[in-house]
Write a protein that holds these residues in place. Structure first.
Motif, PDB file in Angstrom:
ATOM      1  N   LEU A  33       0.963  -0.789   0.006  1.00  0.00           N
ATOM      2  CA  LEU A  33      -0.055   0.185   0.212  1.00  0.00           C
ATOM      3  C   LEU A  33       0.529   0.923  -0.071  1.00  0.00           C
ATOM      4  N   ASP A  34       0.638   2.323  -0.207  1.00  0.00           N
ATOM      5  CA  ASP A  34       1.330   3.120  -0.765  1.00  0.00           C
ATOM      6  C   ASP A  34       1.731   4.303   0.066  1.00  0.00           C
ATOM      7  N   PHE A  35       0.338   4.041   1.146  1.00  0.00           N
ATOM      8  CA  PHE A  35      -0.304   5.369   1.677  1.00  0.00           C
ATOM      9  C   PHE A  35       0.137   4.354   3.595  1.00  0.00           C
ATOM     10  N   ASN A  36       0.322   5.327   4.750  1.00  0.00           N
ATOM     11  CA  ASN A  36       0.574   5.226   5.567  1.00  0.00           C
ATOM     12  C   ASN A  36      -0.603   4.976   6.795  1.00  0.00           C
ATOM     13  N   SER A  37      -2.220   5.119   6.810  1.00  0.00           N
ATOM     14  CA  SER A  37      -2.817   4.487   7.859  1.00  0.00           C
ATOM     15  C   SER A  37      -4.080   4.629   6.545  1.00  0.00           C
ATOM     16  N   VAL A  38      -4.787   3.903   7.327  1.00  0.00           N
ATOM     17  CA  VAL A  38      -6.245   3.413   6.636  1.00  0.00           C
ATOM     18  C   VAL A  38      -6.889   3.476   7.727  1.00  0.00           C
ATOM     19  N   HIS A  39      -8.571   4.134   7.496  1.00  0.00           N
ATOM     20  CA  HIS A  39      -9.944   4.115   7.731  1.00  0.00           C
ATOM     21  C   HIS A  39     -10.541   3.590   7.982  1.00  0.00           C
ATOM     22  N   LEU A  40     -11.054   2.019   8.637  1.00  0.00           N
ATOM     23  CA  LEU A  40     -11.609   0.894   7.958  1.00  0.00           C
ATOM     24  C   LEU A  40     -13.613   1.182   8.311  1.00  0.00           C
ATOM     25  N   THR A  66      -8.294   5.422  13.679  1.00  0.00           N
ATOM     26  CA  THR A  66      -9.461   5.976  14.865  1.00  0.00           C
ATOM     27  C   THR A  66     -10.737   6.868  13.825  1.00  0.00           C
ATOM     28  N   ASP A  67     -10.472   7.572  13.020  1.00  0.00           N
ATOM     29  CA  ASP A  67     -11.297   8.144  12.235  1.00  0.00           C
ATOM     30  C   ASP A  67     -10.798   8.826  10.466  1.00  0.00           C
ATOM     31  N   ARG A  68     -11.366   9.027  10.410  1.00  0.00           N
ATOM     32  CA  ARG A  68     -11.343   9.927   8.863  1.00  0.00           C
ATOM     33  C   ARG A  68     -10.603  10.696   8.593  1.00  0.00           C
ATOM     34  N   LYS A  69     -10.077  11.861   9.897  1.00  0.00           N
ATOM     35  CA  LYS A  69      -9.373  12.750   9.424  1.00  0.00           C
ATOM     36  C   LYS A  69      -7.656  12.282   9.028  1.00  0.00           C
ATOM     37  N   SER A  70      -7.437  12.084  10.126  1.00  0.00           N
ATOM     38  CA  SER A  70      -5.890  11.182  10.335  1.00  0.00           C
ATOM     39  C   SER A  70      -5.574  10.313   9.322  1.00  0.00           C
ATOM     40  N   ALA A  71      -6.661   9.859   8.884  1.00  0.00           N
ATOM     41  CA  ALA A  71      -6.324   9.050   7.911  1.00  0.00           C
ATOM     42  C   ALA A  71      -5.959   9.122   6.676  1.00  0.00           C
ATOM     43  N   ASP A  72      -5.200   8.495   6.083  1.00  0.00           N
ATOM     44  CA  ASP A  72      -4.795   8.754   4.357  1.00  0.00           C
ATOM     45  C   ASP A  72      -5.790   8.159   3.538  1.00  0.00           C
ATOM     46  N   VAL A  73      -6.186   7.256   3.645  1.00  0.00           N
ATOM     47  CA  VAL A  73      -7.861   7.131   3.287  1.00  0.00           C
ATOM     48  C   VAL A  73      -8.486   6.433   3.804  1.00  0.00           C
ATOM     49  N   THR A  74     -10.129   6.516   3.623  1.00  0.00           N
ATOM     50  CA  THR A  74     -11.010   5.490   3.981  1.00  0.00           C
ATOM     51  C   THR A  74     -11.315   4.527   3.699  1.00  0.00           C
ATOM     52  N   ASP A 107     -16.158   1.493  -1.293  1.00  0.00           N
ATOM     53  CA  ASP A 107     -15.473   2.546  -2.560  1.00  0.00           C
ATOM     54  C   ASP A 107     -14.408   3.005  -1.786  1.00  0.00           C
ATOM     55  N   VAL A 108     -13.479   3.940  -1.968  1.00  0.00           N
ATOM     56  CA  VAL A 108     -12.745   4.029  -1.457  1.00  0.00           C
ATOM     57  C   VAL A 108     -12.179   5.788  -1.505  1.00  0.00           C
ATOM     58  N   LEU A 109     -12.095   6.417  -0.293  1.00  0.00           N
ATOM     59  CA  LEU A 109     -11.819   8.179  -0.023  1.00  0.00           C
ATOM     60  C   LEU A 109     -10.249   8.311   0.875  1.00  0.00           C
ATOM     61  N   ASP A 110     -10.310  10.088   0.156  1.00  0.00           N
ATOM     62  CA  ASP A 110      -8.868  10.457   0.984  1.00  0.00           C
ATOM     63  C   ASP A 110      -9.287  11.414   1.728  1.00  0.00           C
ATOM     64  N   LYS A 111      -8.374  12.131   2.065  1.00  0.00           N
ATOM     65  CA  LYS A 111      -8.216  13.057   2.959  1.00  0.00           C
ATOM     66  C   LYS A 111      -8.801  13.900   3.388  1.00  0.00           C
TER      67      LYS A 111
END
Length: 168
Positions: A33-40, A66-74, A107-111
């Motif tokens: 994965l090309d990102f450091n954090s994922v919000h599931l 733990t939340d969308r705002k701190s994740a690179d992707v959701t 689906d996948v969303l960004d920050k």
């Protein structure tokens, strides 16, 4: 003599696989994965949530936010269904075969909540023979088949995630 001959035969049989670029699934370096954090976002404690969580954490460098705002992707699981349909019946009207279908929509969303991956539906189907005299065993087999279909869906989701290049 016999064991060294077997060794040579084994080596000669595997040589074409190495020459064609064969690699086990997930062993490619670009499968990370090309990102450091994922919000599931999935139903907490559900099998799909557990499987995705462990697959993401298995990446090594990617953490679960733990939340969308701190994740690179959701990654949002929008829908998950299991369908069982009668496929064939015998002359006495008893079920002989079922069609088992597993659907996963995500689906996948960004920050910034921009869509990185449009809502995508995976539909995995298989067939299962059925016998009334083996009802308990067939029930267990059905559960195992759905587990395998879910694992395949998780693998496909992870491959799609590995192709995303979000703006960090």
């Amino acid at each position: 003599m016999q064991s060294s001959r077997r060794l040579w035969i084994s080596a000669l049989m595997t040589l074409p696989l190495a020459a064609c670029g064969f690699q086990l699934r997930g062993s490619r370096p670009d499968a990370k994965l090309d990102f450091n954090s994922v919000h599931l976002e999935a139903t907490h404690g559900s099998p799909i949530e557990r499987d995705l969580r462990s697959s993401i954490l298995a990446q090594g460098h990617t953490v679960l936010a733990t939340d969308r705002k701190s994740a690179d992707v959701t990654l949002r699981i929008l829908q998950e269904n299991q369908e069982k349909k009668v496929l064939t019946i015998n002359a006495q009207g008893q079920v002989r075969e079922y069609s088992l279908l597993y659907r996963l929509r995500f689906d996948v969303l960004d920050k910034d909540n921009a869509i990185l991956l449009e809502p995508t539906e995976l539909a995995l189907q298989t067939f299962m023979s059925y016998s009334e005299s083996q009802a308990l065993a067939k029930e267990t087999e059905e559960r195992l088949i759905y587990n395998d279909l879910r694992a395949d869906a998780v693998s496909q989701v992870m491959r799609r995630l590995s192709q995303l290049k979000p703006k960090l």
